[in-house]
Design a protein around this motif. Structure first.
Motif, PDB file in Angstrom:
ATOM      1  N   MET A   1     -71.093  81.475 -18.906  1.00 35.18           N
ATOM      2  CA  MET A   1     -71.257  82.619 -19.331  1.00 35.18           C
ATOM      3  C   MET A   1     -69.934  83.754 -18.803  1.00 35.18           C
ATOM      4  O   MET A   1     -69.528  84.419 -19.618  1.00 35.18           O
ATOM      5  N   HIS A   2     -70.114  83.653 -17.198  1.00 26.50           N
ATOM      6  CA  HIS A   2     -69.307  84.334 -16.654  1.00 26.50           C
ATOM      7  C   HIS A   2     -67.709  84.068 -17.093  1.00 26.50           C
ATOM      8  O   HIS A   2     -66.979  84.891 -17.414  1.00 26.50           O
ATOM      9  N   GLN A   3     -67.612  82.802 -17.483  1.00 26.12           N
ATOM     10  CA  GLN A   3     -66.088  82.139 -17.947  1.00 26.12           C
ATOM     11  C   GLN A   3     -65.968  83.126 -19.350  1.00 26.12           C
ATOM     12  O   GLN A   3     -64.860  83.581 -19.489  1.00 26.12           O
ATOM     13  N   ALA A   4     -66.807  83.016 -20.282  1.00 24.12           N
ATOM     14  CA  ALA A   4     -66.621  83.651 -21.361  1.00 24.12           C
ATOM     15  C   ALA A   4     -66.463  85.037 -21.443  1.00 24.12           C
ATOM     16  O   ALA A   4     -65.298  85.730 -22.078  1.00 24.12           O
ATOM     17  N   GLY A   5     -67.170  85.706 -20.515  1.00 27.08           N
ATOM     18  CA  GLY A   5     -66.897  86.979 -20.504  1.00 27.08           C
ATOM     19  C   GLY A   5     -65.682  87.426 -19.929  1.00 27.08           C
ATOM     20  O   GLY A   5     -64.998  88.589 -20.082  1.00 27.08           O
ATOM     21  N   ALA A   6     -65.348  86.895 -18.783  1.00 31.64           N
ATOM     22  CA  ALA A   6     -63.838  86.796 -18.273  1.00 31.64           C
ATOM     23  C   ALA A   6     -62.895  86.890 -19.298  1.00 31.64           C
ATOM     24  O   ALA A   6     -61.900  87.466 -19.149  1.00 31.64           O
ATOM     25  N   SER A   7     -62.856  85.760 -20.126  1.00 29.79           N
ATOM     26  CA  SER A   7     -61.725  85.575 -20.850  1.00 29.79           C
ATOM     27  C   SER A   7     -61.783  86.477 -22.002  1.00 29.79           C
ATOM     28  O   SER A   7     -60.712  86.936 -22.582  1.00 29.79           O
ATOM     29  N   ALA A   8     -62.838  87.167 -22.516  1.00 29.69           N
ATOM     30  CA  ALA A   8     -63.095  88.153 -23.537  1.00 29.69           C
ATOM     31  C   ALA A   8     -62.573  89.421 -22.627  1.00 29.69           C
ATOM     32  O   ALA A   8     -61.768  90.180 -23.453  1.00 29.69           O
ATOM     33  N   THR A  10     -60.168  89.511 -20.466  1.00 34.33           N
ATOM     34  CA  THR A  10     -58.794  89.385 -20.465  1.00 34.33           C
ATOM     35  C   THR A  10     -58.032  89.965 -21.521  1.00 34.33           C
ATOM     36  O   THR A  10     -57.039  90.540 -21.515  1.00 34.33           O
ATOM     37  N   GLN A  11     -58.862  89.523 -22.697  1.00 33.99           N
ATOM     38  CA  GLN A  11     -58.403  89.761 -24.081  1.00 33.99           C
ATOM     39  C   GLN A  11     -58.061  91.702 -24.050  1.00 33.99           C
ATOM     40  O   GLN A  11     -57.122  92.042 -24.521  1.00 33.99           O
ATOM     41  N   VAL A  50     -59.761  88.189 -13.894  1.00 32.43           N
ATOM     42  CA  VAL A  50     -59.035  88.512 -15.193  1.00 32.43           C
ATOM     43  C   VAL A  50     -57.637  88.931 -14.983  1.00 32.43           C
ATOM     44  O   VAL A  50     -57.463  89.622 -13.683  1.00 32.43           O
ATOM     45  N   LYS A  51     -57.091  88.753 -15.829  1.00 31.73           N
ATOM     46  CA  LYS A  51     -55.572  89.081 -15.979  1.00 31.73           C
ATOM     47  C   LYS A  51     -55.360  90.123 -16.622  1.00 31.73           C
ATOM     48  O   LYS A  51     -56.029  90.432 -17.681  1.00 31.73           O
ATOM     49  N   LEU A  52     -54.931  91.264 -15.796  1.00 30.19           N
ATOM     50  CA  LEU A  52     -54.564  92.488 -16.462  1.00 30.19           C
ATOM     51  C   LEU A  52     -52.958  92.794 -16.841  1.00 30.19           C
ATOM     52  O   LEU A  52     -52.179  92.543 -16.037  1.00 30.19           O
ATOM     53  N   ARG A  53     -52.777  92.922 -17.989  1.00 25.99           N
ATOM     54  CA  ARG A  53     -51.265  93.201 -18.337  1.00 25.99           C
ATOM     55  C   ARG A  53     -51.004  94.609 -18.853  1.00 25.99           C
ATOM     56  O   ARG A  53     -51.867  95.024 -19.932  1.00 25.99           O
ATOM     57  N   ARG A  54     -50.283  95.341 -18.337  1.00 26.82           N
ATOM     58  CA  ARG A  54     -50.028  96.747 -18.774  1.00 26.82           C
ATOM     59  C   ARG A  54     -48.651  97.373 -18.679  1.00 26.82           C
ATOM     60  O   ARG A  54     -47.855  96.550 -17.569  1.00 26.82           O
TER      61      ARG A  54
END
Ligand SMILES: [Zn+2]
Length: 160
Positions: A1-8, A10-11, A50-54
């Motif tokens: 669940m952590h994984q899914a949350g983290a990838s959401a 990241t989006q 998570v990856k932040l792209r800004r």
């Protein structure tokens, strides 16, 4: 669940280049900073890294760079989200910083350094003490229920 949350997450944190009319923003020096490119960094959140792209802006005049998104998200110059920093601060106020890594891992599944706990505890500890003592009390109840606290102390005592 952590994984899914983290990838959401990241989006959500994948920002697009700014629109044409937002490519120039004020620089603290008084001149203007111009959009240069998108840059990424990894941020530790309560859901994991998570990856932040800004967008990244630079000022031609003073050559300072800035990330307005980081300021907006309270992440300027930091690698942990405000939520993680609050958790670290609560843990850091309860026990020595090095053992504090244990409940961070156990309760939140996060790997943090003792140094990160120390920094967050100091920064947020002062801030909260000045502002709202009740808040840290509530956070402690949420993050560190008594039963966990006792187990952690025991676990720690057995290991050393
Ligand atoms: Zn400037």
């Amino acid at each position: 669940m952590h994984q899914a949350g983290a990838s959401a997450l990241t989006q959500l944190l994948r920002y697009d280049p700014p629109d044409a009319d937002l490519r120039t923003i004020p620089c603290p020096c008084g001149h203007s900073a111009h959009y240069k490119e998108l840059r990424s960094k990894t941020v530790l959140t309560v859901l994991g890294p998570v990856k932040l792209r800004r967008p990244y802006y630079t000022c031609a005049d003073c050559s300072k760079g800035q990330y307005p998104v980081d300021t907006e998200l309270d992440l300027a110059g930091l690698e942990s989200s405000p939520g993680v920093r609050r958790m670290e601060a609560v843990v850091g106020s309860e026990m020595p910083f090095a053992p504090g890594r244990e409940p961070m891992k156990l309760l939140a599944g996060l790997d943090v350094t003792a140094k990160a706990i120390e920094r967050a505890a100091e920064a947020i500890g002062t801030q909260i003490a000045q502002r709202d003592e009740q808040e840290i009390g509530r956070a402690k109840q949420l993050v560190l229920p008594v039963v966990f606290k006792q187990n952690i102390v025991k676990m720690y005592a057995e290991r050393t």
